[in-house]
Design a protein around this motif. Structure first.
Motif, PDB file in Angstrom:
ATOM      1  N   SER A  92       0.831  -1.201   0.000  1.00 55.26           N
ATOM      2  CA  SER A  92       0.000   0.000   0.000  1.00 55.26           C
ATOM      3  C   SER A  92       0.868   1.255   0.000  1.00 55.26           C
ATOM      4  CB  SER A  92      -0.920  -0.009   1.219  1.00 55.26           C
ATOM      5  OG  SER A  92      -1.529   1.235   1.403  1.00 55.26           O
ATOM      6  N   TYR A  93       1.890   1.247   0.836  1.00 57.30           N
ATOM      7  CA  TYR A  93       2.763   2.409   0.939  1.00 57.30           C
ATOM      8  C   TYR A  93       3.530   2.650  -0.360  1.00 57.30           C
ATOM      9  CZ  TYR A  93       6.569   5.418   2.258  1.00 57.30           C
ATOM     10  OH  TYR A  93       7.470   6.445   2.288  1.00 57.30           O
ATOM     11  N   LEU A  94       4.148   1.601  -0.887  1.00 57.48           N
ATOM     12  CA  LEU A  94       4.974   1.762  -2.085  1.00 57.48           C
ATOM     13  C   LEU A  94       4.161   2.071  -3.331  1.00 57.48           C
ATOM     14  CD1 LEU A  94       7.633  -1.051  -1.529  1.00 57.48           C
ATOM     15  CD2 LEU A  94       7.902   1.431  -1.191  1.00 57.48           C
ATOM     16  N   SER A  95       2.944   1.544  -3.411  1.00 57.54           N
ATOM     17  CA  SER A  95       2.111   1.780  -4.591  1.00 57.54           C
ATOM     18  C   SER A  95       1.321   3.086  -4.487  1.00 57.54           C
ATOM     19  CB  SER A  95       1.131   0.618  -4.788  1.00 57.54           C
ATOM     20  OG  SER A  95       0.193   0.583  -3.735  1.00 57.54           O
ATOM     21  N   GLY A  96       1.269   3.672  -3.295  1.00 56.35           N
ATOM     22  CA  GLY A  96       0.526   4.917  -3.112  1.00 56.35           C
ATOM     23  C   GLY A  96      -0.970   4.686  -2.951  1.00 56.35           C
ATOM     24  N   GLU A  97      -1.381   3.427  -2.856  1.00 50.46           N
ATOM     25  CA  GLU A  97      -2.800   3.114  -2.668  1.00 50.46           C
ATOM     26  C   GLU A  97      -3.124   3.113  -1.172  1.00 50.46           C
ATOM     27  OE1 GLU A  97      -3.412  -0.696  -4.420  1.00 50.46           O
ATOM     28  OE2 GLU A  97      -2.698  -0.047  -6.388  1.00 50.46           O
ATOM     29  N   PRO A  98      -4.269   3.642  -0.799  1.00 51.15           N
ATOM     30  CA  PRO A  98      -4.618   3.629   0.622  1.00 51.15           C
ATOM     31  C   PRO A  98      -4.971   2.216   1.093  1.00 51.15           C
ATOM     32  CG  PRO A  98      -6.426   4.510  -0.660  1.00 51.15           C
ATOM     33  CD  PRO A  98      -5.284   4.292  -1.618  1.00 51.15           C
ATOM     34  N   LEU A  99      -4.752   1.964   2.374  1.00 48.60           N
ATOM     35  CA  LEU A  99      -5.200   0.693   2.948  1.00 48.60           C
ATOM     36  C   LEU A  99      -6.726   0.666   2.934  1.00 48.60           C
ATOM     37  CD1 LEU A  99      -2.761   0.517   5.966  1.00 48.60           C
ATOM     38  CD2 LEU A  99      -2.910  -1.154   4.130  1.00 48.60           C
ATOM     39  N   PRO A 100      -7.327  -0.488   2.716  1.00 47.94           N
ATOM     40  CA  PRO A 100      -8.794  -0.551   2.693  1.00 47.94           C
ATOM     41  C   PRO A 100      -9.379  -0.243   4.069  1.00 47.94           C
ATOM     42  CG  PRO A 100      -7.846  -2.747   2.461  1.00 47.94           C
ATOM     43  CD  PRO A 100      -6.720  -1.779   2.443  1.00 47.94           C
ATOM     44  N   THR A 101     -10.313   0.680   4.119  1.00 45.30           N
ATOM     45  CA  THR A 101     -10.949   1.060   5.376  1.00 45.30           C
ATOM     46  C   THR A 101     -12.393   0.585   5.450  1.00 45.30           C
ATOM     47  OG1 THR A 101     -11.463   3.240   4.466  1.00 45.30           O
ATOM     48  CG2 THR A 101      -9.441   3.046   5.776  1.00 45.30           C
ATOM     49  N   HIS A 102     -12.798  -0.255   4.498  1.00 47.89           N
ATOM     50  CA  HIS A 102     -14.120  -0.861   4.516  1.00 47.89           C
ATOM     51  C   HIS A 102     -13.956  -2.346   4.201  1.00 47.89           C
ATOM     52  CE1 HIS A 102     -15.024   3.378   3.688  1.00 47.89           C
ATOM     53  NE2 HIS A 102     -16.061   3.146   4.453  1.00 47.89           N
TER      54      HIS A 102
END
Length: 103
Positions: A92-102
Motif C-alpha cells: 500500500s505504501y509503495l504503490s501509493g494506494e490507501p489501505l482498505p478502510t471498509h
C-alpha cells in the motif's frame, strides 16, 4: 542493516510511514502515539480501522507527511508475526494506494 538503512531513507524522502504491532511489549503503540503527537503535525484523517481479507488488520491515523499504522495482533517484529498484513501495508505504501478502510 543495509536494507534497513535504504528502506529508512526511502521513507524519509517520500513520506513517513510508522507501523506498530498492537501487542508490542518493547515499543507499545501508546509510546508511538505520544511521539507522533508531539510533532504537532496537522491531522488529515482521524483514527480508523483498516482491513485485510475482511478482518480488521489494525488502525491508522494520517497526518501531513506521516501515517501511523498499527497491525492487530502483531508484536515488535510485525513482518514475523503478521507477514501477510505487513506485506499489504508495505505494498500500500509503495504503490501509493490507501489501505482498505471498509470490508
Amino acid at each position: 542493516m543495509i536494507l534497513y538503512l535504504a528502506f529508512s531513507f526511502v521513507l524519509i524522502v517520500l513520506e513517513c510511514l510508522r507501523n506498530s504491532g498492537d501487542a508490542d511489549g518493547r515499543v507499545p503503540v501508546i509510546g508511538s502515539r505520544y511521539c507522533v503527537e508531539a510533532l504537532e503535525l496537522p491531522l488529515k484523517t482521524p483514527w480508523t480501522s483498516w482491513y485485510y481479507k475482511n478482518q480488521v488488520g489494525g488502525r491508522l491515523v494520517e497526518y501531513e507527511g506521516l501515517t501511523l499504522v498499527t497491525v492487530r495482533g502483531a508484536g515488535h517484529l510485525v513482518p514475523l508475526n503478521k507477514p501477510n498484513e505487513a506485506l499489504a501495508l508495505i505494498h500500500s505504501y509503495l504503490s501509493g494506494e490507501p489501505l482498505p478502510t471498509h470490508r
